[in-house]
Write a protein that holds these residues in place. Structure first.
Motif, PDB file in Angstrom:
ATOM      1  N   PRO A 160       0.947  -1.230   0.065  1.00  8.50           N
ATOM      2  CA  PRO A 160       0.122  -0.076   0.044  1.00  8.50           C
ATOM      3  C   PRO A 160       1.186   1.086   0.046  1.00  8.50           C
ATOM      4  O   PRO A 160       0.310   2.504  -0.385  1.00  8.50           O
ATOM      5  CB  PRO A 160      -0.708  -0.145   1.405  1.00  8.50           C
ATOM      6  N   GLU A 161       2.166   1.293   0.467  1.00  8.71           N
ATOM      7  CA  GLU A 161       2.795   2.478   0.232  1.00  8.71           C
ATOM      8  C   GLU A 161       3.271   2.779  -1.011  1.00  8.71           C
ATOM      9  O   GLU A 161       3.308   3.828  -1.174  1.00  8.71           O
ATOM     10  CB  GLU A 161       4.225   2.132   1.280  1.00  8.71           C
ATOM     11  N   ALA A 228       2.845  16.486   5.451  1.00  9.19           N
ATOM     12  CA  ALA A 228       2.555  14.945   5.841  1.00  9.19           C
ATOM     13  C   ALA A 228       1.282  14.492   6.122  1.00  9.19           C
ATOM     14  O   ALA A 228       0.485  15.330   6.742  1.00  9.19           O
ATOM     15  CB  ALA A 228       3.437  14.526   7.227  1.00  9.19           C
ATOM     16  N   TYR A 229       0.646  13.623   5.734  1.00 12.94           N
ATOM     17  CA  TYR A 229      -0.606  13.159   5.972  1.00 12.94           C
ATOM     18  C   TYR A 229      -0.746  11.336   6.005  1.00 12.94           C
ATOM     19  O   TYR A 229       0.065  11.001   5.631  1.00 12.94           O
ATOM     20  CB  TYR A 229      -1.510  13.721   4.906  1.00 12.94           C
ATOM     21  N   ARG A 230      -2.038  11.195   6.383  1.00 16.28           N
ATOM     22  CA  ARG A 230      -2.497   9.589   6.691  1.00 16.28           C
ATOM     23  C   ARG A 230      -3.329   9.451   5.377  1.00 16.28           C
ATOM     24  O   ARG A 230      -4.178  10.074   5.049  1.00 16.28           O
ATOM     25  CB  ARG A 230      -3.016   9.317   7.816  1.00 16.28           C
ATOM     26  N   SER A 231      -2.968   8.067   4.641  1.00 16.74           N
ATOM     27  CA  SER A 231      -3.825   7.639   3.711  1.00 16.74           C
ATOM     28  C   SER A 231      -3.892   6.378   4.107  1.00 16.74           C
ATOM     29  O   SER A 231      -3.193   5.342   4.000  1.00 16.74           O
ATOM     30  CB  SER A 231      -3.293   7.913   2.414  1.00 16.74           C
ATOM     31  N   GLY A 232      -5.187   5.914   4.967  1.00 13.37           N
ATOM     32  CA  GLY A 232      -5.409   4.587   5.521  1.00 13.37           C
ATOM     33  C   GLY A 232      -4.223   4.061   6.302  1.00 13.37           C
ATOM     34  O   GLY A 232      -4.232   5.015   7.343  1.00 13.37           O
ATOM     35  N   ALA A 233      -3.440   3.265   6.045  1.00 11.50           N
ATOM     36  CA  ALA A 233      -2.502   2.700   6.938  1.00 11.50           C
ATOM     37  C   ALA A 233      -1.006   3.407   6.741  1.00 11.50           C
ATOM     38  O   ALA A 233      -0.112   3.087   7.186  1.00 11.50           O
ATOM     39  CB  ALA A 233      -2.476   1.192   7.150  1.00 11.50           C
ATOM     40  N   ARG A 246      10.948  15.374  -2.752  1.00 10.89           N
ATOM     41  CA  ARG A 246      11.243  14.353  -2.115  1.00 10.89           C
ATOM     42  C   ARG A 246       9.760  13.872  -1.312  1.00 10.89           C
ATOM     43  O   ARG A 246       9.288  14.468  -0.698  1.00 10.89           O
ATOM     44  CB  ARG A 246      12.116  14.225  -1.195  1.00 10.89           C
ATOM     45  N   LEU A 247       9.421  12.526  -1.675  1.00  7.97           N
ATOM     46  CA  LEU A 247       8.246  11.934  -1.249  1.00  7.97           C
ATOM     47  C   LEU A 247       8.622  10.487  -0.460  1.00  7.97           C
ATOM     48  O   LEU A 247       9.457   9.705  -1.049  1.00  7.97           O
ATOM     49  CB  LEU A 247       7.104  11.733  -2.256  1.00  7.97           C
ATOM     50  N   ALA A 248       8.085  10.466   0.589  1.00  5.28           N
ATOM     51  CA  ALA A 248       8.316   8.967   1.192  1.00  5.28           C
ATOM     52  C   ALA A 248       6.810   8.512   1.732  1.00  5.28           C
ATOM     53  O   ALA A 248       6.265   9.260   2.366  1.00  5.28           O
ATOM     54  CB  ALA A 248       9.013   9.244   2.278  1.00  5.28           C
ATOM     55  N   ALA A 249       6.522   7.399   1.545  1.00  6.09           N
ATOM     56  CA  ALA A 249       5.231   6.746   2.192  1.00  6.09           C
ATOM     57  C   ALA A 249       5.580   5.734   2.760  1.00  6.09           C
ATOM     58  O   ALA A 249       6.373   4.582   2.438  1.00  6.09           O
ATOM     59  CB  ALA A 249       4.421   6.246   0.763  1.00  6.09           C
TER      60      ALA A 249
END
Length: 255
Positions: A160-161, A228-233, A246-249
């Motif tokens: 999912p990340e 930063a934010y939450r998307s599900g888990a 730069r993006l990190a999940a």
């Protein structure tokens, strides 16, 4: 002469058979799994709501184990959410949830509160605030023999990340051409904590406002260059500057 020969023989047997007792005798390949497990422990202790990202392993060569032997050091980092003024409470909460054998504690540092712990096998853990609503936890082997080197993590399927990272890249009009890179660490109770990340070079100026719909207008962190934010888990972290986006999940460990 006979005593000298006997002493040399006993020394060789001891070096061959006894487990190493100091950092300088334990190689990087022996320390690597300890570092990875420590990152997993930190991910669990940070909690899903506070964990922002796992860094990849960084191996720096060129240090000296002894005046006559070269070595290398291995470092990994964990980024954790900490609002201004809450840094000490966040670090103290992490310290309380770490294994008792680590003897973790939080005390005053040069620039604010600092977490210090011992993950075993001469692997040190430190944590301190940054200036942007985060604390950085560092796992460090110190300089030691390279041995077989740090073992690469086995490849794993996208989770999912990767989906959340792709959505953020599309929102910023920065779709990645290549598969995202992945950093993982074993969770104490099984499974993996995972961070997928992507870095884009200079391009059209991106705005964190483009991520607001994905965040449901309820970001965890909202600053001009960091969002930063939450998307599900999954926790998504964006760092935007004129030079790079730069993006990190990240998916963490069960707490």
């Amino acid at each position: 002469m006979a005593w000298a020969v006997l002493l040399a023989g006993l020394t060789w047997i001891s070096v061959r058979d006894d487990p190493p007792t100091v950092r300088e005798q334990r190689s990087l390949d022996q320390a690597g799994p300890v570092v990875d497990r420590a990152v997993g422990e930190l991910a669990r202790a940070a909690g899903a709501a506070g964990l922002l990202e796992l860094s990849p392993a960084r191996v720096a060569s060129g240090c000296r184990v002894t005046p006559f032997a070269d070595g290398a050091r291995l470092r990994r980092e964990v980024g954790v959410l900490a609002a201004a003024g809450d840094e000490r409470a966040v670090l103290a909460g992490i310290a309380e949830r770490l294994p008792a054998s680590w003897r973790a504690g939080v005390g005053p540092g040069l620039d604010g509160p600092e977490l210090r712990a011992d993950a075993g096998e001469f692997v040190a853990v430190e944590g301190r605030p940054t200036v942007d609503g985060r604390v950085r936890l560092v796992v460090d082997t110190g300089c030691r023999p390279v041995g077989a080197g740090y073992p690469s993590a086995p490849a794993t399927a996208a989770g999912p990340e990767a989906v959340a990272l792709s959505a953020a890249l599309n929102a910023l009009d920065r779709p990645g051409d290549a598969a995202p890179e992945l950093a993982t660490a074993p969770c104490p109770g099984g499974g993996l904590a995972r961070t997928a990340w992507s870095v884009n070079g200079p391009g059209p100026t991106a705005s964190t406002g483009a991520l607001a719909p994905l965040a449901g207008n309820a970001p965890l962190l909202d600053q001009p260059s960091v969002y930063a934010y939450r998307s599900g888990a999954v926790t998504v972290l964006a760092e935007i500057s004129p030079d790079a986006t730069r993006l990190a999940a990240t998916v963490g460990c069960p707490s």
